[in-house]
Design a protein around this motif. Structure first.
Motif, short mmCIF file in Angstrom:
data_model
loop_
_atom_site.label_atom_id
_atom_site.label_comp_id
_atom_site.label_asym_id
_atom_site.label_seq_id
_atom_site.Cartn_x
_atom_site.Cartn_y
_atom_site.Cartn_z
N ALA A 28 -5.33 -13.39 -1.82
CA ALA A 28 -4.17 -14.14 -2.18
C ALA A 28 -3.67 -14.56 -0.64
O ALA A 28 -2.61 -15.36 -0.82
N ASP A 29 -4.09 -14.09 0.41
CA ASP A 29 -3.51 -14.52 1.72
C ASP A 29 -2.09 -13.94 1.89
O ASP A 29 -1.18 -14.77 2.27
N MET A 30 -1.81 -12.75 1.53
CA MET A 30 -0.58 -12.14 1.47
C MET A 30 -0.80 -10.75 1.96
O MET A 30 -1.82 -10.17 1.81
N SER A 31 0.40 -10.10 2.67
CA SER A 31 0.13 -8.65 3.04
C SER A 31 0.18 -7.85 1.69
O SER A 31 0.79 -8.16 0.67
N PRO A 32 -0.50 -6.40 1.95
CA PRO A 32 -0.47 -5.51 0.63
C PRO A 32 1.03 -5.19 0.40
O PRO A 32 1.32 -4.98 -0.87
N SER A 33 1.76 -5.01 1.41
CA SER A 33 3.05 -4.70 1.15
C SER A 33 3.87 -5.69 0.29
O SER A 33 4.56 -5.43 -0.63
N LYS A 34 3.75 -6.95 0.65
CA LYS A 34 4.48 -8.11 -0.29
C LYS A 34 3.79 -7.82 -1.29
O LYS A 34 4.71 -7.95 -2.50
N LEU A 35 2.42 -8.00 -1.82
CA LEU A 35 2.17 -7.78 -3.21
C LEU A 35 2.57 -6.49 -4.00
O LEU A 35 3.03 -6.56 -5.12
N SER A 36 2.54 -5.37 -3.33
CA SER A 36 3.08 -4.04 -3.86
C SER A 36 4.62 -4.56 -4.31
O SER A 36 5.01 -3.93 -5.25
N ARG A 37 5.48 -5.09 -3.50
CA ARG A 37 6.99 -5.35 -3.90
C ARG A 37 6.93 -6.26 -4.75
O ARG A 37 7.63 -6.05 -5.95
#
Length: 284
Positions: A28-37
């Motif tokens: 999804a071209d996003m950071s794992p931390s952003k997806l986790s949040r």
């Protein structure tokens, strides 16, 4: 739908397609931390673009994708957005849950529930909770609480509100006898409406399953397109913060406690009789 619910659906879709958090984030071209949040409902209001790309990665059905995107837009435009200065950081999630619930089961042994409070009762509760707050802050919080009650007046989509309130809450003269008498008369009026069912748990009742746990709110939601049901959420508020529970084993315990409460409490007719009797005593 609240950001917590949207996040839960995103996590469910990811696990169903067998992707790890890192794999999904990369796709999804996003950071794992952003997806986790996002999945935890802690990333602020979910963006339509983020939901769209994740639904694409997970090959989500079009109906579900459209529903989630629509809920994200609704979250952005929620009526309480203008009250952000009066909303504690962790309470915004609850407002989203309350606004989208199909059924709200509310138990409080000691306080009249917020959706059933009068202006004067609510002001006393808010001022007591934060005696150092400025008058303007109190007014903002009061407007927010009264605004929440608008969900009961919806022509379409009003929740089924079921309340079990303890007798102690009826007898505690919050704001003085006059304020409390008016509050009790308001409860009677609400209990006669076709959208609110009110029951009282008498002080003389034997110990019941929910007593040690205190107040809680059990919320049920309409299912999204393509889903058989939507998991329930339990909200518990304490002095140290709020607790959100949505795992089936957790909500199952509270549902059993609620069923026990509902069975043991006075029926609506006897509840109204008790409330009316106490209100008359307050008026003397």
């Amino acid at each position: 739908m609240s950001r917590r619910q949207i996040g839960r659906h995103l996590k469910d879709m990811r696990t169903q397609v067998g992707l790890t958090l890192a794999q999904a984030a990369e796709s999804a071209d996003m950071s794992p931390s952003k997806l986790s949040r996002l999945e935890a409902g802690k990333a602020g209001r979910p963006r339509k673009a983020d939901i769209a790309v994740l639904c694409e990665v997970y090959s989500a059905p079009e109906q579900l994708r459209a529903a989630l995107e629509g809920m994200a837009r609704a979250s952005k435009d929620s009526w309480w957005s203008s009250y952000e200065d009066a909303i504690p950081d962790t309470f915004g999630a609850y407002l989203g849950l309350e606004a989208t619930a199909a059924r709200i089961c509310w138990h409080d042994p000691n306080i009249i529930p917020g959706l059933a409070q009068t202006d004067a009762y609510a002001r006393t509760m808010i001022t007591t909770a934060d005696p150092d707050a400025e008058p303007g802050e109190i007014d903002r919080r009061l407007q927010l609480r009264m605004g929440r009650q608008g969900i009961l007046n919806r022509i379409v989509g009003a929740p089924d509100l079921r309340v079990v309130v303890g007798e102690a809450a009826l007898r505690r003269p919050v704001g003085g006898p006059g304020v409390m008498a008016a509050q009790l008369e308001h409860l009677i009026k609400l209990g006669r409406s076709n959208r609110v069912t009110l029951r009282v748990m008498p002080l003389a009742a034997p110990i019941y399953q929910a007593l040690p746990g205190g107040a809680f709110i059990l919320l049920d939601f309409p299912a999204l397109p393509g889903r058989d049901d939507e998991p329930a959420t339990v909200y518990v508020e304490g002095l140290a913060g709020e607790l959100y529970l949505d795992r089936p084993q957790e909500t199952g315990h509270y549902r059993a406690a609620w069923d026990d409460l509902w069975r043991r409490a006075l029926d609506p007719t006897r509840s109204e009789q008790m409330i009316s009797h106490i209100a008359k005593g307050m008026r003397r």
